[in-house]
Scaffold this active site. Structure first.
Site, short mmCIF file in Angstrom:
data_model
loop_
_atom_site.label_atom_id
_atom_site.label_comp_id
_atom_site.label_asym_id
_atom_site.label_seq_id
_atom_site.Cartn_x
_atom_site.Cartn_y
_atom_site.Cartn_z
N LYS A 52 5.28 54.31 4.12
CA LYS A 52 4.15 54.25 5.06
C LYS A 52 4.21 52.98 5.89
O LYS A 52 3.98 53.01 7.11
CB LYS A 52 2.83 54.34 4.29
CG LYS A 52 2.61 55.70 3.66
CD LYS A 52 1.36 55.73 2.80
CE LYS A 52 1.17 57.12 2.18
NZ LYS A 52 -0.07 57.21 1.38
N CYS A 71 0.04 51.15 1.65
CA CYS A 71 -0.42 51.26 0.26
C CYS A 71 -0.37 52.71 -0.19
O CYS A 71 -0.55 53.62 0.61
CB CYS A 71 -1.87 50.79 0.12
SG CYS A 71 -2.14 49.04 0.36
N ASP A 72 -0.16 52.90 -1.48
CA ASP A 72 -0.30 54.23 -2.06
C ASP A 72 -0.65 54.08 -3.53
O ASP A 72 -0.19 53.16 -4.19
CB ASP A 72 0.98 55.05 -1.91
CG ASP A 72 0.70 56.52 -2.13
OD1 ASP A 72 0.27 57.18 -1.18
OD2 ASP A 72 0.88 57.00 -3.26
N SER A 73 -1.51 54.97 -4.00
CA SER A 73 -1.96 54.91 -5.39
C SER A 73 -1.67 56.20 -6.13
O SER A 73 -1.79 57.29 -5.56
CB SER A 73 -3.47 54.64 -5.45
OG SER A 73 -3.80 53.42 -4.83
N GLY A 108 0.82 50.79 -5.04
CA GLY A 108 1.93 50.13 -4.39
C GLY A 108 1.46 49.45 -3.12
O GLY A 108 0.62 50.00 -2.40
#
Length: 198
Positions: A52, A71-73, A108
């Site tokens: 991203k 960001c990624d969760s 992340g």
């Protein structure tokens, strides 16, 4: 002042940054998350954050000198990564598996300085304890639609907050962006955290 670009459509991430004195420019990455799979949960969260960040940093409309944050969760339960449920039935099954148990929420973070091309990245992980909710509570929660919009099928800062009995680690990380971790990445790239404040 250093401009932060948030490569995410998450209203919770935006609200967290705003409450910390940062007014980011939001540019949604549009990355196809299905291109990464078969990775351990923490690595998956970081890999998606990196994709991203890279997608947005390459765009022409990013302000010069900006820091781009991807960001990624994902929620890790029984060693498996769980992102957003695809439908109410999946959200219901997820909650039946989670209730009365604990999972690890991995977020992340990937930060790129567009002026230098330098990148700093890390994953924040927070242990989340879930209440032993009833089937009726699960059905009512799924009916709100909230679990379908978020990684792990829950929020700590919304309707689902009552179903989280405790956490071990940074609560901002559970919302989707760890402020202490982000500060470390900003400093690693040679910027001052207060330079992001508006």
């Amino acid at each position: 002042m250093t401009q932060l670009v948030l490569a995410s459509a998450s209203p919770a991430r935006l609200a967290t940054l705003r409450s910390a004195g940062i007014e980011p420019t939001v540019i949604v990455s549009g990355v196809d998350e299905s291109q990464l799979s078969d990775l351990p949960p923490a690595e998956l969260a970081l890999g998606l954050a990196e994709l991203k960040c890279a997608a947005v940093a390459a765009r022409d409309d990013v302000p010069p000198g900006a820091l781009v944050l991807g960001c990624d969760s994902v929620l890790e339960l029984d060693g498996e990564a769980h992102g957003k449920p695809h439908d109410p039935a999946e959200a219901r099954r997820r909650w039946q598996a989670m209730r009365g148990r604990s999972g690890v929420l991995h977020s992340g973070h990937c930060l790129r300085d567009v002026a230098t091309g330098r990148v700093a990245a890390a994953t924040g992980s927070t242990l989340v304890h879930f209440a032993d909710v009833s089937d009726d509570e699960i059905d009512a929660y799924v009916a709100t639609g909230e679990p379908l919009e978020v990684a792990g099928a829950f929020t700590i800062d919304g309707i689902g907050g009552a179903f989280v009995t405790g956490i071990e680690g940074d609560h901002h990380n559970v919302v989707g962006v760890s402020l202490p971790l982000l500060r470390e990445l900003v400093v690693e790239l040679g910027h001052g955290w207060p330079s992001l404040w508006t």
